[in-house]
Design an enzyme around this catalytic site. Structure first.
Site, PDB file in Angstrom:
ATOM      1  CG  ASP A  59      -0.489  -0.162   2.674  1.00  0.00           C
ATOM      2  OD1 ASP A  59       0.786  -0.506   2.835  1.00  0.00           O
ATOM      3  OD2 ASP A  59      -1.152   0.036   3.517  1.00  0.00           O
ATOM      4  CG  ASP A 458       2.055   1.108  11.608  1.00  0.00           C
ATOM      5  OD1 ASP A 458       1.245   2.065  12.373  1.00  0.00           O
ATOM      6  OD2 ASP A 458       1.478   1.087  10.430  1.00  0.00           O
TER       7      ASP A 458
END
Ligand SMILES: *[C@@H]1O[C@H](CO)[C@@H](O)[C@H](O)[C@H]1NC(C)=O
Ligand SMILES: *[C@@H]1O[C@H](CO)[C@@H](O)[C@H](O)[C@H]1NC(C)=O
Ligand SMILES: *[C@@H]1O[C@H](CO)[C@@H](O)[C@H](O)[C@H]1NC(C)=O
Ligand SMILES: *[C@@H]1O[C@H](CO)[C@@H](O)[C@H](O)[C@H]1NC(C)=O
Ligand SMILES: *[C@@H]1O[C@H](CO)[C@@H](O)[C@H](O)[C@H]1NC(C)=O
Ligand SMILES: *[C@@H]1O[C@H](CO)[C@@H](O)[C@H](O)[C@H]1NC(C)=O
Ligand SMILES: *[C@@H]1O[C@H](CO)[C@@H](O)[C@H](O)[C@H]1NC(C)=O
Ligand SMILES: *[C@@H]1O[C@H](CO)[C@@H](O)[C@H](O)[C@H]1NC(C)=O
Ligand SMILES: *[C@@H]1O[C@H](CO)[C@@H](O)[C@H](O)[C@H]1NC(C)=O
Ligand SMILES: *[C@@H]1O[C@H](CO)[C@@H](O)[C@H](O)[C@H]1NC(C)=O
Ligand SMILES: *[C@@H]1O[C@H](CO)[C@@H](O)[C@H](O)[C@H]1NC(C)=O
Length: 736
Positions: A59, A458
């Site tokens: 992505d 993340d």
């Protein structure tokens, strides 16, 4: 435009008539190995005609081709600042006939985050080079529903409908007779345009059993993101006419439509969210193309159904063997189902055992990325082992034992899948060797101890004890998922501070280490829910200056309660002197600020030309008051502790800057900059305090969006610089 022409364009700019054009120097660029991916892999595809031909799309991190040993080679590292959004890959297709052909639909966002229209990248040589075919609308590789969507039909998002190319992707036309563009949006009221964008088309699946080779395939199925109205359409005349498939149940959104050619069946996975995070209900359907009969083959029901379905695959060698992934089963773990009787009966990857324990019908291996594995998951309540955001799941069409699936963090898979049907115990391992899909938010290379420490989106970040082997663990004493920034104390380089971004009433978002990041303890001076931003540690390591993301600039000494620094504007950029414990620097707008009292108070000492957006302050580690600042107006240098600044004649704009080891012992540090010099945004080094520059990146290493990247110089090795990217991990470059 052919990608080799990018080289020509770059060269033309660099040797053009503009002044002070930089020369270039050859560099060796390599990823700092984290391994195991680190981010979302929306899809993995196997070419059905050429054994071993496998691609994965990301992505925010481009696309990869699988090597014969199962590792991966990136395909879009050439994307530079002008093509940064090419790292958002929204759809991928490999040609089953002319197998060298590869198509990527690229573009990062369809809202204001990305001004560019989308592009179809076309390769005839397996992704080695590409031509670019512009689309007249945006493509969103990092938008909601990014785990679905397809291409040389391209099912567009945002209400742009179905698009078709009959010249191998060179030109595209809107299939205006296609009856639906999809009405579903995750949140129609989202004013940023991110969640209000129409999800659009989910899949385009050819029934290649319906045609003759060389002729257009007459039967094509298209899934559209409509909830509660027709969402599966077909043509039987190669697109002359389209209709809704009769008898469909359109309660949920279709995600994947996969043909089982030997059975002449279309399998469909559905969820009540567009993904990749959401969905708490769903279904799996079987559509018998011959009879037109639909069968609900959802593996679970009732209270066991608390997720939608994403990744779906058929074993082409064993008709009737199918697998489907729960798109997101958040507790107790992700889930995958397998059937060898066309969905009549299913078995799961885990089931509840006695005493509420899990019977895991798999063996887990993290040998290629030890930081991901049980060590990471067991110590982190709520973190899943099997994975989440599982939209891409595929069985190798040439090898029933080989399978791969993408998760929010890695690519998992294995080489003994048929053991599922015999002993019901398969090996799952992280198979993302070569994939580096992290967003790097901060880097430091202290003068002693480990060569590099990272702040990573993340996945927290790492002490990189070595650059070429994956770390064993992310930071210990994990307290949050995203580390926003990191700094070390100049006189005590094993003293490190880092800050996190989690909103929490209990977990403080400042951590301190006195052993080069091996262990950490909370800075109890921090308050709950103060998060993000940038951090600077004083030279002796006792004072933390924190330009927070939420509460303006704050300072704390010896872990005392952080107090507001009222003399600095919110959002100021900050830095510590590396020798004098009392001195900190800051900038905001055109103003440069100095503190001589340990960050308690700041005064404006000078201005940075007509700068409106300073980016980074770096300080000469061996000379107090020798300061560099980058901004939208170039690079500024002070040798008098900020009393005055000189603007360099080039660059005209700069982002990340860094200092590293000098060319010769005792010399002035090498200066690195991500900068625009004579109209060419690149990565540069100067060995003469900014008088002249050499470009150190090349046409194969564009590093995408310059403004999103961070950088640090190695104080021990002349010429070595580290670049942290937004989607392709960390790189280090050495003079070739
Ligand atoms: C995107 O394409 C549309 C339609 O051709 C065009 O009007 C618009 O100017 C393009 N946008 C950009 C940024 O090129
Ligand atoms: C493509 O056609 C659809 C109708 O099928 C229409 O709604 C959409 O606006 C068109 N998109 C563009 C970019 O022309
Ligand atoms: C359609 O699917 C939903 C959800 O699975 C189910 O509740 C409903 O009964 C189905 N409708 C028909 C007509 O089968
Ligand atoms: C899916 O359905 C559940 C149960 O009705 C609902 O709570 C949830 O909001 C739905 N999810 C989405 C994304 O619509
Ligand atoms: C599909 O339907 C046809 C016609 O009823 C039947 O012969 C065939 O066995 C069915 N296929 C499958 C896979 O169930
Ligand atoms: C699957 O095999 C592994 C390794 O032998 C074992 O630890 C695990 O318990 C097995 N799973 C089940 C459910 O028996
Ligand atoms: C199909 O799967 C079931 C259950 O997993 C297993 O018992 C059976 O042997 C399998 N059949 C074949 C042909 O592999
Ligand atoms: C990982 O741990 C092993 C065993 O303790 C050690 O030998 C190895 O050096 C470590 N690797 C890294 C990259 O830290
Ligand atoms: C911090 O945020 C949490 C929600 O994440 C909230 O429950 C709590 O009240 C907040 N605490 C403070 C001190 O604002
Ligand atoms: C912080 O600790 C150092 C070393 O013990 C001490 O010199 C200094 O006065 C302390 N500062 C404050 C504000 O307590
Ligand atoms: C550090 O800077 C302060 C403020 O300019 C100065 O008073 C002090 O003498 C300096 N300390 C050293 C060790 O140079």
């Amino acid at each position: 435009m052919l990608i080799p022409n990018i080289l020509a364009v770059l060269a033309a700019v660099a040797i053009g008539p503009s002044v002070s054009a930089a020369s270039s120097q050859a560099y060796n660029w390599q990823n700092v190995k984290i391994g195991g991916g680190g981010g979302f892999t929306p899809d993995i595809i196997f070419n059905p005609s050429e054994k071993g031909l496998t691609y994965a799309r990301m992505d925010i991190g481009g696309a990869y081709k699988m090597n014969t040993d199962g590792s991966w080679t990136p395909l879009l590292d050439w994307a530079d600042n002008t093509r940064w959004d090419y790292w958002g890959v929204d759809a991928i297709a490999t040609d089953p006939v002319d197998t060298g052909r590869l198509y990527l639909a690229v573009g990062m966002y369809t809202n204001s985050y990305d001004p560019n229209n989308g592009t179809i990248l076309i390769s005839t040589d397996y992704g080695t080079s590409f031509t670019e075919s512009p689309l007249p609308f945006k493509v969103g590789g990092n938008m909601p529903s990014r785990g679905i969507n397809n291409i040389l039909y391209f099912g567009a998002r945002s209400g742009h409908g179905l698009w078709k190319s009959t010249d191998y992707g060179a030109t595209w036309t809107n299939v205006t007779n296609f009856p639906s563009v999809g009405t579903y949006a995750p949140d129609p009221s989202d004013t940023t345009g991110y969640n209000s964008d129409l999800t659009g088309l989910a899949f385009v699946t050819f029934d290649y059993t319906s045609g003759t080779s060389g002729e257009p395939t007459p039967t094509i199925f298209v899934g559209v993101a409509n909830e509660g109205s027709d969402n599966i359409f077909y043509t039987n005349d190669a697109g002359a006419t389209w209709s809704a498939v009769a008898g469909q149940n359109n309660t949920y959104l279709p995600h994947k439509g996969v043909l089982s050619p030997a059975e002449k069946v279309l399998y469909i996975s559905e969820s009540n969210g567009s993904g990749p995070y959401d969905g708490t209900l769903g279904a799996v359907y079987k559509y018998n193309i011959t009879s037109g009969v639909w069968t609900d083959i959802t593996p679970v029901s009732g209270s066991n159904l608390f997720f939608g379905f994403g990744g779906l695959s058929v074993d082409l060698q064993n008709p009737g063997t199918i697998m489907v992934a729960a798109l997101n089963s958040w507790y107790p773990d992700g889930q995958i189902f397998r059937s060898n009787d066309s969905g009549v009966t299913w078995s799961a990857l885990w089931s509840w055992g006695s005493d509420s324990t899990l019977d895991k019908w798999y063996t887990y291996s993290d040998s290629l990325a030890p930081w991901i594995g049980p060590d990471y998951t067991v110590t982190t309540p709520g973190t899943l082992q099997i994975g989440w955001m599982m939209e891409g799941l595929n069985i190798d069409p040439f090898d029933s034992d080989h399978w791969l699936y993408g998760t929010g963090m890695t690519i998992y898979g294995g080489y003994d899948l048929t053991k599922w049907d015999t002993v019901h115990n398969v090996t799952i391992e992280s198979l993302a060797n070569g994939v580096e899909e992290t967003a790097i938010l901060g880097l430091i290379s202290p003068p002693s101890g480990p060569p590099l420490l990272s702040a990573v989106g993340d996945i927290e970040g790492f002490v990189h004890y070595t650059l070429n082997t994956p770390p064993n663990a992310s930071y210990t004493n994990r307290a949050w998922t995203t580390t926003a920034d990191i700094d070390f104390a100049g006189n005590k380089p094993s003293n490190i501070v880092r800050v996190g971004t989690a909103t929490s009433s209990t977990v403080l978002q400042v951590s301190l280490s006195t052993d080069s990041g091996a262990t950490w303890s909370p800075d109890y001076g921090a308050a709950a829910n103060v998060t993000g931003g940038h951090v600077a540690l004083s030279a002796d390591g006792d004072t933390v200056l924190w330009s927070t993301g939420t509460n303006g600039v704050m300072v704390s000494q010896n872990m005392s309660t952080f107090t507001a620094v009222t003399s600095l504007p919110s959002g100021s950029i900050i830095a510590s002197d590396k020798l004098n414990d009392s001195i900190f620097y800051a900038a905001s707008g055109a103003d440069f600020y100095l503190s001589v009292d340990g960050g308690e108070t700041f005064d404006v000492t000078s201005t940075l030309g007509s700068s409106t957006a300073p980016v980074k302050i770096v300080v000469n580690p061996s000379l107090t008051g020798d300061v560099w600042v980058s901004s939208d107006k170039g690079i500024f240098h002070s040798t008098d502790t900020g009393s005055s600044f000189t603007a360099l004649s080039a660059p005209s704009e700069a982002w990340a800057i860094a200092l590293g080891a000098p060319a010769s012992s005792g010399g002035y540090p090498a200066l690195y900059a991500a900068a625009d010099i004579s109209g060419l945004v690149g990565y540069y080094r100067s060995d003469d305090t900014g008088a002249t520059w050499v470009q150190i990146n090349d046409a194969a290493h564009g590093f995408a969006q310059a403004s999103a990247n961070v950088m640090t110089g190695d104080p021990r090795i002349y010429g070595r610089v580290y670049i942290g990217t937004n989607g392709r991990g960390i790189w280090y470059g050495d003079i070739a």
